[in-house]
Design a protein around this motif. Structure first.
Motif, PDB file in Angstrom:
ATOM      1  N   VAL A  85       4.226  -7.655   5.635  1.00  0.00           N
ATOM      2  CA  VAL A  85       4.976  -6.404   5.753  1.00  0.00           C
ATOM      3  C   VAL A  85       6.371  -6.639   5.191  1.00  0.00           C
ATOM      4  O   VAL A  85       7.049  -7.597   5.577  1.00  0.00           O
ATOM      5  N   ASP A  88      11.236  -3.069   4.271  1.00  0.00           N
ATOM      6  CA  ASP A  88      11.281  -1.615   4.086  1.00  0.00           C
ATOM      7  C   ASP A  88      10.120  -0.931   4.804  1.00  0.00           C
ATOM      8  O   ASP A  88      10.305   0.116   5.434  1.00  0.00           O
ATOM      9  N   HIS A  89       8.928  -1.515   4.721  1.00  0.00           N
ATOM     10  CA  HIS A  89       7.779  -0.944   5.429  1.00  0.00           C
ATOM     11  C   HIS A  89       7.982  -1.014   6.944  1.00  0.00           C
ATOM     12  O   HIS A  89       7.627  -0.078   7.667  1.00  0.00           O
ATOM     13  N   TRP A  90       8.535  -2.118   7.416  1.00  0.00           N
ATOM     14  CA  TRP A  90       8.783  -2.261   8.849  1.00  0.00           C
ATOM     15  C   TRP A  90       9.751  -1.190   9.337  1.00  0.00           C
ATOM     16  O   TRP A  90       9.548  -0.557  10.356  1.00  0.00           O
ATOM     17  N   GLN A 151       2.943   7.474   8.358  1.00  0.00           N
ATOM     18  CA  GLN A 151       3.621   6.385   7.647  1.00  0.00           C
ATOM     19  C   GLN A 151       2.666   5.206   7.446  1.00  0.00           C
ATOM     20  O   GLN A 151       2.680   4.546   6.416  1.00  0.00           O
ATOM     21  N   LYS A 154       0.302   5.499   4.515  1.00  0.00           N
ATOM     22  CA  LYS A 154       0.919   5.211   3.220  1.00  0.00           C
ATOM     23  C   LYS A 154       0.824   3.730   2.864  1.00  0.00           C
ATOM     24  O   LYS A 154       0.847   3.363   1.700  1.00  0.00           O
ATOM     25  N   ILE A 155       0.710   2.872   3.882  1.00  0.00           N
ATOM     26  CA  ILE A 155       0.701   1.423   3.671  1.00  0.00           C
ATOM     27  C   ILE A 155      -0.713   0.865   3.522  1.00  0.00           C
ATOM     28  O   ILE A 155      -0.956  -0.048   2.740  1.00  0.00           O
TER      29      ILE A 155
END
Length: 161
Positions: A85, A88-90, A151, A154-155
């Protein structure tokens, strides 16, 4: 009359005291870590378990990794996926949650006994751990979980959505 009669001791004793005095240092204050004083999210878990096919999907997210397991007990299919991760994703995932309202979110009863699917969120912060089962009935606070799920989509890779 002096208490110390020997001249060598008269010279040695004050020198010894001076050495002790200069060798003592003041203790430096150790700064308290920011995590100990602030409340931040350290782990998020999300799972959907149940249904007629014995379906399950479990996602575990930390600051540096994400792990997903999904499958069905009836068909005996099991898939796993893991990835790192980015910061930014976190931030994107954890910004979905309002830490001040976590204590106010209400869970509902399990529906697995009626072949339903239980949706469970686990959120660990530096100060406390929270578990919510079927909190979609809490219309006021569930919006943050919906935002988290969007969200998360998206990942995740397409084959695991």
């Amino acid at each position: 009359m002096s208490a110390i009669k020997n001249l060598r001791l008269k010279i040695f004793f004050p020198t010894f005291l001076l050495l002790i005095f200069f060798s003592c240092e003041q203790k430096k204050e150790i700064p308290v870590k920011a995590a100990a004083t602030s409340n931040e999210i350290t782990f998020v878990g999300f799972s959907k378990v149940g249904g007629k096919g014995g379906n399950y999907r479990t996602i575990k997210i930390t600051k540096d990794s994400i792990q997903l397991e999904q499958g069905s007990t009836v068909t005996k299919k099991h898939k796993q996926w893991a990835s790192s991760v980015t910061p930014d994703h976190w931030k994107l995932l954890t910004s979905s949650f309002d830490l001040t309202t976590l204590d106010h979110i209400k869970s509902s009863e399990s529906v697995q006994a009626q072949d339903g699917i239980d949706e469970t969120f686990r959120i660990k912060t530096t100060k406390k751990s929270h578990v919510y089962v079927n909190s979609y009935h809490d219309s006021i606070h569930y919006k943050q979980f919906e935002k988290f799920k969007s969200q998360l989509d998206k990942i995740l890779p397409k084959e695991y959505k």
